[in-house]
Structures are given as C-alpha cells and as structure tokens.
Write a protein that holds these residues in place. Structure first.
Motif, PDB file in Angstrom:
ATOM      1  N   ARG A  78       0.832  -1.198   0.000  1.00 60.94           N
ATOM      2  CA  ARG A  78       0.000   0.000   0.000  1.00 60.94           C
ATOM      3  C   ARG A  78       0.866   1.246   0.000  1.00 60.94           C
TER       4      ARG A  78
ATOM      5  N   ASP B 108      -8.296   6.462   0.964  1.00 65.59           N
ATOM      6  CA  ASP B 108      -9.100   5.406   0.341  1.00 65.59           C
ATOM      7  C   ASP B 108      -8.742   5.176  -1.117  1.00 65.59           C
TER       8      ASP B 108
ATOM      9  N   PRO C 234      -5.719   2.024  -1.963  1.00 64.88           N
ATOM     10  CA  PRO C 234      -6.005   0.886  -1.079  1.00 64.88           C
ATOM     11  C   PRO C 234      -4.912  -0.171  -1.140  1.00 64.88           C
ATOM     12  N   TRP C 235      -5.069  -1.213  -0.336  1.00 64.27           N
ATOM     13  CA  TRP C 235      -4.196  -2.371  -0.441  1.00 64.27           C
ATOM     14  C   TRP C 235      -4.324  -2.948  -1.847  1.00 64.27           C
TER      15      TRP C 235
END
Length: 277
Positions: free
Chosen positions: A118, A221, A224-225
């Motif tokens: 991330r 957001d 993200p991952w």
C-alpha cells in the motif's frame, strides 16, 4: 522359456524401482529456464539494496534462493529507476521486480502477485490537518509534492500524479533517499509511496538524521491495499515464462517473500505498508 523368465524378471525389477522413480519425479518437474534471466534493478528501500558491487535486499535474496531450487539463474544489472519500465517495454528486461499491477504494464508482461502493499501520503509531522483523501491533496495548492521518477502504484496513483503535475506542484527525483532530503529540507511537503520504501531508504541514511521519527503516514481510500509482485516479459518464450511464473508463485505460497521482508524490515515499518498474501 528363457524369454518368459527374463520378461518376468524385468517386470518385478520395474516394480521394485517404481517407488524410487516416483520419488525422483518431482525433481524433474521443477521449473527450469533455458537461459539466464536478465533482471535490471534499482535501489528501493530494503527491497533492493545496492552497496558498491554488492546487490542484496528482499527481492535479490528471494530470486537467488529460488534459483538454487528451480534451475533458473538471474543476472542483475543496476539502472536508474526511471529506466526500468523503458527496458521492460522494449523487451530488454526479462523480469520487472518489484512492481505494482497496472494496465500499462499488462501490455508487455504477465503479472505475478507476491505480496500485498500500500502506498500512502507521507509528510513530516506538523500542525497541518491530515490529508483526508486525494481531492483534499489536490485542493491544497500550497503543498509541494516530491515523487520518485518511475514509481507506479497503479492507475489511481498515475491519475493523481498527472493532475498534480498539471498544477505545477511536483518535484521528480531519482530515488526515495533524494525525496527524503527534499522533505527534510522543507523544499517539498508531501510524498506518495509505500512507507516501507521510505523507511528502508533512510534508516541508515546520514543525510536525513531523525527524519524517520518525524514522518507521518496518512492512508487514503484512493490508494487501497493492492497486489505487489513481478512482471514477466512477454518477449520470453512460453517455457521460460511458465518456469518463472511457477518459481515466483512458489516463493509467495511458501512464505519465502514474507520471511524476507521480516528479515529486512522491523515490524513497525511493515505495519500498514506490507502484508503477506
């Protein structure tokens, strides 16, 4: 009669040998490459560490360990980060590692995920309100953004960088250490990258004393991952691509990649930045 006896003897000899042959079968089923695999690399935190003629770090260690088991050998060459994509796109790099998945790279290679990673907003701790999302960063025109030329954390990252560049707010530099110096000096206010890359780059850097303890990591957001791993060039033959894919997938499934991260990075650095698949 003699022929029947010999056939009978051969039958039992084969049966006796069968367990041994079956035990050896996996050895011959392992991946193997038809030639040395060309892997240009550049320094990136503790994931790839260049010290003089020495090349180490998470991914060189993983490839070397896998090569002894899978019959593929790798030749590393050190190049600037910005050249890696150009070499890969031209077919002069067999493997691009580490790499985030992107539509642009999908045209030249096959992606193999190895880890979850991330990117976050990274700033020096101050009284400034935290950056809540991508639009918040775009709206704060007073904040200058330092980025590593050639880094790619996916399509959303590329769109964000394009708009920041259009606004005239971006400093592009060669590596994470150079970006860290811009933050330390106050020339830049913000960078965007995986915390593990930044922390790994400056943990032994004499020109940024005390900076690591001052950094603030702000996930948003829009970043993200996502999968992080390697791209195998489509310029390679089918057999070599299959061998490399098998080698890389096994490295992730057996925990080899995650164990290497744990050797090179403290747990506090990995938290919120890298996690196993």
């Amino acid at each position: 009669m003699k022929k029947a006896f010999l056939a009978h003897l051969a039958y039992y000899a084969c049966r006796a040998a069968a367990p041994g042959l079956l035990a050896l079968a996996p050895l011959y089923a392992e991946a193997a490459c038809s030639r040395t695999i060309n892997v240009p690399i550049s320094p990136i935190g503790q994931s790839v560490v260049i010290s003089g003629d020495s090349i180490s770090g998470v991914y060189p260690d993983v490839l070397r360990a896998a090569s002894s088991k899978d019959g593929c050998s790798f030749e590393f060459s050190v190049v600037p980060r910005a050249r890696l994509d150009a070499l890969f796109e031209s077919g002069k790099a067999d493997l691009l590692i580490p790499a985030s998945k992107s539509a642009r790279r999908d045209a030249q290679g096959t992606f193999v995920p190895l880890i979850f990673g991330r990117a976050t907003i990274i700033t020096v701790t101050s009284s400034r309100p935290p950056i809540r999302n991508a639009q918040d960063l775009l709206d704060r025109h007073e904040l200058k953004v330092a980025l590593v030329r050639g880094f790619d954390f996916g399509d959303t990252y590329q769109k964000l960088v394009k708009e920041l560049t259009r606004q005239g707010r971006v400093y592009l530099d060669t590596d994470a250490v150079s970006v860290a110096r811009l933050l330390q000096s106050g020339i830049a206010d913000v960078t965007i990258m995986a915390p593990s890359i930044m922390a790994g780059a400056i943990q032994d850097e004499p020109h940024t004393p005390g900076l690591l303890e001052k950094l603030r990591f702000e996930p948003i957001d829009e970043l993200p991952w996502s999968d992080s791993g390697a791209y195998i060039s489509k310029a390679l033959g089918d057999a070599d691509r299959a061998a490399l894919r098998e080698l890389l997938e096994r490295s992730a499934k057996t925990g080899m990649v995650w164990n290497a991260f744990q050797r090179y990075y403290p747990a506090s650095t990995l938290a919120g930045s890298i996690k196993p698949r």
